[in-house]
Design a protein around this motif. Structure first.
Motif, PDB file in Angstrom:
ATOM      1  N   MET A   1       0.889  -1.212   0.151  1.00  0.00           N
ATOM      2  CA  MET A   1      -0.060  -0.049   0.079  1.00  0.00           C
ATOM      3  C   MET A   1       0.836   1.285  -0.019  1.00  0.00           C
ATOM      4  SD  MET A   1      -2.722   1.094   2.471  1.00  0.00           S
ATOM      5  CE  MET A   1      -3.147  -0.828   3.332  1.00  0.00           C
ATOM      6  N   SER A   2       0.567   2.086  -0.975  1.00  0.00           N
ATOM      7  CA  SER A   2       1.262   3.501  -0.655  1.00  0.00           C
ATOM      8  C   SER A   2       1.087   4.250   0.443  1.00  0.00           C
ATOM      9  CB  SER A   2       1.043   4.463  -1.814  1.00  0.00           C
ATOM     10  OG  SER A   2      -0.564   4.936  -1.678  1.00  0.00           O
ATOM     11  N   ALA A   3       2.065   5.185   0.603  1.00  0.00           N
ATOM     12  CA  ALA A   3       2.039   5.982   1.985  1.00  0.00           C
ATOM     13  C   ALA A   3       0.634   6.704   1.882  1.00  0.00           C
ATOM     14  CB  ALA A   3       3.269   6.946   2.025  1.00  0.00           C
ATOM     15  N   SER A   4       0.252   7.259   0.801  1.00  0.00           N
ATOM     16  CA  SER A   4      -0.926   8.057   0.587  1.00  0.00           C
ATOM     17  C   SER A   4      -2.164   7.330   0.843  1.00  0.00           C
ATOM     18  CB  SER A   4      -1.127   8.659  -0.936  1.00  0.00           C
ATOM     19  OG  SER A   4      -2.290   9.131  -1.279  1.00  0.00           O
ATOM     20  N   GLN A   5      -2.209   6.007   0.670  1.00  0.00           N
ATOM     21  CA  GLN A   5      -3.465   4.986   0.710  1.00  0.00           C
ATOM     22  C   GLN A   5      -3.451   5.005   2.225  1.00  0.00           C
ATOM     23  OE1 GLN A   5      -2.479   2.119  -1.973  1.00  0.00           O
ATOM     24  NE2 GLN A   5      -4.136   2.464  -3.018  1.00  0.00           N
ATOM     25  N   GLN A   6      -2.177   4.770   2.994  1.00  0.00           N
ATOM     26  CA  GLN A   6      -2.050   4.356   4.262  1.00  0.00           C
ATOM     27  C   GLN A   6      -2.908   5.564   5.065  1.00  0.00           C
ATOM     28  OE1 GLN A   6      -1.216   1.244   6.007  1.00  0.00           O
ATOM     29  NE2 GLN A   6      -2.239   2.544   7.466  1.00  0.00           N
ATOM     30  N   ARG A   7      -2.262   6.875   4.594  1.00  0.00           N
ATOM     31  CA  ARG A   7      -2.658   7.996   5.337  1.00  0.00           C
ATOM     32  C   ARG A   7      -4.311   8.219   5.086  1.00  0.00           C
ATOM     33  NH1 ARG A   7       1.149  11.473   2.800  1.00  0.00           N
ATOM     34  NH2 ARG A   7       2.794  11.157   4.045  1.00  0.00           N
ATOM     35  N   LEU A   8      -4.959   7.897   4.318  1.00  0.00           N
ATOM     36  CA  LEU A   8      -6.418   8.040   3.950  1.00  0.00           C
ATOM     37  C   LEU A   8      -7.094   6.803   4.848  1.00  0.00           C
ATOM     38  CD1 LEU A   8      -6.647   8.601   0.229  1.00  0.00           C
ATOM     39  CD2 LEU A   8      -7.553   9.876   1.955  1.00  0.00           C
ATOM     40  N   LEU A   9      -6.486   5.661   4.940  1.00  0.00           N
ATOM     41  CA  LEU A   9      -7.177   4.671   5.886  1.00  0.00           C
ATOM     42  C   LEU A   9      -6.977   5.121   7.274  1.00  0.00           C
ATOM     43  CD1 LEU A   9      -5.592   1.178   4.802  1.00  0.00           C
ATOM     44  CD2 LEU A   9      -7.857   1.996   4.773  1.00  0.00           C
ATOM     45  N   ASP A  10      -5.772   5.806   7.776  1.00  0.00           N
ATOM     46  CA  ASP A  10      -5.663   6.408   9.100  1.00  0.00           C
ATOM     47  C   ASP A  10      -6.748   7.328   9.372  1.00  0.00           C
ATOM     48  OD1 ASP A  10      -3.701   4.662   9.708  1.00  0.00           O
ATOM     49  OD2 ASP A  10      -2.029   5.717   9.250  1.00  0.00           O
ATOM     50  N   LEU A  11      -7.050   7.893   8.153  1.00  0.00           N
ATOM     51  CA  LEU A  11      -8.305   9.050   8.486  1.00  0.00           C
ATOM     52  C   LEU A  11      -9.486   8.585   8.261  1.00  0.00           C
ATOM     53  CD1 LEU A  11      -6.834  11.931   5.903  1.00  0.00           C
ATOM     54  CD2 LEU A  11      -7.363  12.108   8.202  1.00  0.00           C
ATOM     55  N   GLY A  12      -9.641   7.195   8.373  1.00  0.00           N
ATOM     56  CA  GLY A  12     -11.075   6.597   8.638  1.00  0.00           C
ATOM     57  C   GLY A  12     -11.639   6.483   7.192  1.00  0.00           C
ATOM     58  N   TRP A  13     -10.946   6.260   6.056  1.00  0.00           N
ATOM     59  CA  TRP A  13     -11.202   5.948   4.706  1.00  0.00           C
ATOM     60  C   TRP A  13     -11.849   4.500   4.630  1.00  0.00           C
ATOM     61  CZ3 TRP A  13     -10.410   2.043   1.169  1.00  0.00           C
ATOM     62  CH2 TRP A  13     -10.644   2.167   0.134  1.00  0.00           C
ATOM     63  N   THR A  14     -13.184   4.406   3.988  1.00  0.00           N
ATOM     64  CA  THR A  14     -13.776   3.175   3.784  1.00  0.00           C
ATOM     65  C   THR A  14     -14.093   3.139   2.113  1.00  0.00           C
ATOM     66  OG1 THR A  14     -16.031   4.216   3.949  1.00  0.00           O
ATOM     67  CG2 THR A  14     -14.967   3.318   6.039  1.00  0.00           C
ATOM     68  N   PRO A  15     -14.418   1.915   1.780  1.00  0.00           N
ATOM     69  CA  PRO A  15     -14.698   1.596   0.292  1.00  0.00           C
ATOM     70  C   PRO A  15     -16.088   2.455   0.002  1.00  0.00           C
ATOM     71  CG  PRO A  15     -14.414  -0.451   1.211  1.00  0.00           C
ATOM     72  CD  PRO A  15     -14.085   0.628   2.499  1.00  0.00           C
ATOM     73  N   GLU A  16     -16.776   2.672   1.163  1.00  0.00           N
ATOM     74  CA  GLU A  16     -18.180   3.587   0.749  1.00  0.00           C
ATOM     75  C   GLU A  16     -17.641   4.953   0.487  1.00  0.00           C
ATOM     76  OE1 GLU A  16     -20.338   3.668   4.299  1.00  0.00           O
ATOM     77  OE2 GLU A  16     -22.063   4.606   3.440  1.00  0.00           O
ATOM     78  N   VAL A  17     -16.649   5.562   1.136  1.00  0.00           N
ATOM     79  CA  VAL A  17     -16.034   6.991   0.778  1.00  0.00           C
ATOM     80  C   VAL A  17     -15.424   6.928  -0.774  1.00  0.00           C
ATOM     81  CG1 VAL A  17     -14.326   8.663   1.256  1.00  0.00           C
ATOM     82  CG2 VAL A  17     -15.797   7.601   3.288  1.00  0.00           C
ATOM     83  N   ASP A  18     -14.881   5.850  -0.966  1.00  0.00           N
ATOM     84  CA  ASP A  18     -14.219   5.691  -2.160  1.00  0.00           C
ATOM     85  C   ASP A  18     -15.463   5.800  -3.354  1.00  0.00           C
ATOM     86  OD1 ASP A  18     -11.740   5.470  -3.629  1.00  0.00           O
ATOM     87  OD2 ASP A  18     -12.584   3.532  -4.227  1.00  0.00           O
ATOM     88  N   ARG A  19     -16.288   5.188  -2.914  1.00  0.00           N
ATOM     89  CA  ARG A  19     -17.480   5.150  -4.045  1.00  0.00           C
ATOM     90  C   ARG A  19     -18.065   6.550  -4.259  1.00  0.00           C
ATOM     91  NH1 ARG A  19     -18.605  -0.042  -2.179  1.00  0.00           N
ATOM     92  NH2 ARG A  19     -19.800   0.682  -0.652  1.00  0.00           N
ATOM     93  N   ALA A  20     -18.241   7.168  -3.053  1.00  0.00           N
ATOM     94  CA  ALA A  20     -19.065   8.452  -3.388  1.00  0.00           C
ATOM     95  C   ALA A  20     -17.982   9.459  -3.877  1.00  0.00           C
ATOM     96  CB  ALA A  20     -19.107   9.080  -1.743  1.00  0.00           C
ATOM     97  N   PHE A  21     -16.577   9.247  -3.973  1.00  0.00           N
ATOM     98  CA  PHE A  21     -15.551  10.120  -4.472  1.00  0.00           C
ATOM     99  C   PHE A  21     -15.525   9.765  -5.967  1.00  0.00           C
ATOM    100  CE2 PHE A  21     -11.006  11.192  -5.136  1.00  0.00           C
ATOM    101  CZ  PHE A  21     -11.277  12.529  -5.166  1.00  0.00           C
TER     102      PHE A  21
END
Ligand SMILES: Nc1nc2c(ncn2[C@@H]2O[C@H](COP(=O)(O)OP(=O)(O)O)[C@@H](O)[C@H]2O)c(=O)[nH]1
Ligand SMILES: [Mg+2]
Ligand SMILES: [Zn+2]
Length: 351
Positions: A1-21
């Protein structure tokens, strides 16, 4: 996983957020709102922290409905411009939202925090806990769609913390109650256990309850100014120039809301029913389906009060909150507004 993806995960990112985005990907970046002020918002995303002003669409939405104002915890699509400006263009749909009456008491609610998984109601044991306030905050929590938990702070200052917890349990049916002392360390791990899998916890409660102290205890470092060192502006008000969303990598996200004073509720029936599950349950046993629990024969609620099973004061507070909920419903639907208010007025005269 990239550092950027890890940061988003730490922020509470979910697949649901990804779909909305998804529709905004390409021209926009995904980020989570950490703080909102008059000029714009501070956000955090895969690329780190960013400050943004509100885009035209956001401002137009806000003009029509204050609820559209970006709030701490919101996921948003932000846009970078060639002149280095960054704008918050879209607030993604909220999974949950803690909503209170807007300070200016116009017509709409104000989102205190968005996309929260657990609403932590923080109340002190010293001075005595305010049961009515806990009930109101529970209504706020039930109305948000998130799971409520009550945390009683400063147990180290009272002789019988367990007894006080039992009293609070009476006004918080079905809700977990934790005794947490930042001083002795009691309960800090238990509360910390709720912070997992990138979940978002929001601390709500009056100023001085110990919210910032809890944030610091959970983070293990002093991130938030607490009572003793808190700055005030010239008018003696607590300044709010501080961050409100704290990321604890690998654990979750904490939102430390500024003290909610008299919480103006945007309560609805369901939220009141959630916070007063005991009254609801009794009410289901009344002889009449539409029993108002005032003087009806066969009223299970009044019987419970007589038997000492239900506190009379709690019933009185339930009545008051139900009235508020009815008035809010009336306020929010202009078409029905006049009729409902007239009906409420008529009822009041009959009493
Ligand atoms: N004895 C004791 N004091 C506490 C505890 N938690 C917070 N405090 C104190 O209560 C005051 C208010 O705390 P603070 O975190 O600023 O409250 P906030 O306004 O809810 O953020 C500070 O002086 C804290 O040191 C606790 O568990 N025990
Ligand atoms: Mg604080
Ligand atoms: Zn009844």
């Amino acid at each position: 996983m990239s550092a950027s993806q890890q940061r988003l995960l730490d922020l509470g990112w979910t697949p649901e957020v990804d779909r909305a985005f998804r529709p905004y990907r390409g021209a926009h970046r995904l980020a989570r709102v950490c703080r909102v002020d008059r000029g714009g918002a501070e956000l955090a995303g895969g690329m780190g922290a960013v400050r943004a002003t509100f885009g035209g669409d956001v401002l137009r939405c806000v003009a029509a409905d204050r609820m559209a104002l970006p709030a701490v915890g919101d996921w948003a699509a932000v846009r970078d411009w060639p002149d280095d400006r960054v704008t918050l263009e879209v607030v993604l749909p909220r999974r949950t939202a803690i909503v209170r009456d807007s300070a200016d008491r116009t017509s709409h609610g104000q989102v205190v925090a968005a996309n929260v998984d657990v609403v932590v109601i923080v109340e002190h044991l010293d001075p005595d806990p305010d049961l009515g306030r806990i009930e109101r905050l529970l209504v706020l929590a039930w109305g948000s769609g998130a799971q409520p938990v009550v945390v009683l702070t400063k147990p180290d200052l009272v002789p019988d913390a367990d007894g006080m917890r039992d009293e609070v349990a009476e006004v918080a049916p079905g809700v977990e109650i934790l005794l947490v002392s930042a001083v002795s360390g009691t309960g800090v791990d238990e509360l910390g256990g709720l912070l997992r899998n990138g979940r978002t916890l929001a601390l709500v409660g009056p100023s001085g309850a110990g919210k910032s102290t809890l944030t610091n205890a959970l983070a293990g470092v002093s991130l938030m100014p607490t009572g003793a060192v808190r700055a005030r502006d010239g008018r003696g008000r607590h300044t709010t120039t501080r961050r409100e969303l704290v990321v604890l990598p690998g654990r979750g996200v904490l939102i430390d809301t500024p003290g909610l004073r008299a919480v103006g509720l945007v309560a609805d029936d369901a939220a009141v029913a959630g916070a007063f599950a005991d009254v609801e349950e009794l009410g289901a046993r009344c002889r009449f389906r539409d029993c108002a629990h005032v003087a009806e024969p066969g009223c299970a609620v009044l019987l419970a009060v007589e038997d000492g099973e239900l506190d009379e004061d709690r019933l009185a507070r339930w009545r008051k909150l139900r009235r508020e909920a009815d008035l809010n419903t009336a306020r929010r639907t202009p078409g029905h507004r006049r009729a409902v208010i007239a009906d409420l007025e008529a009822k009041r005269h009959r009493r």
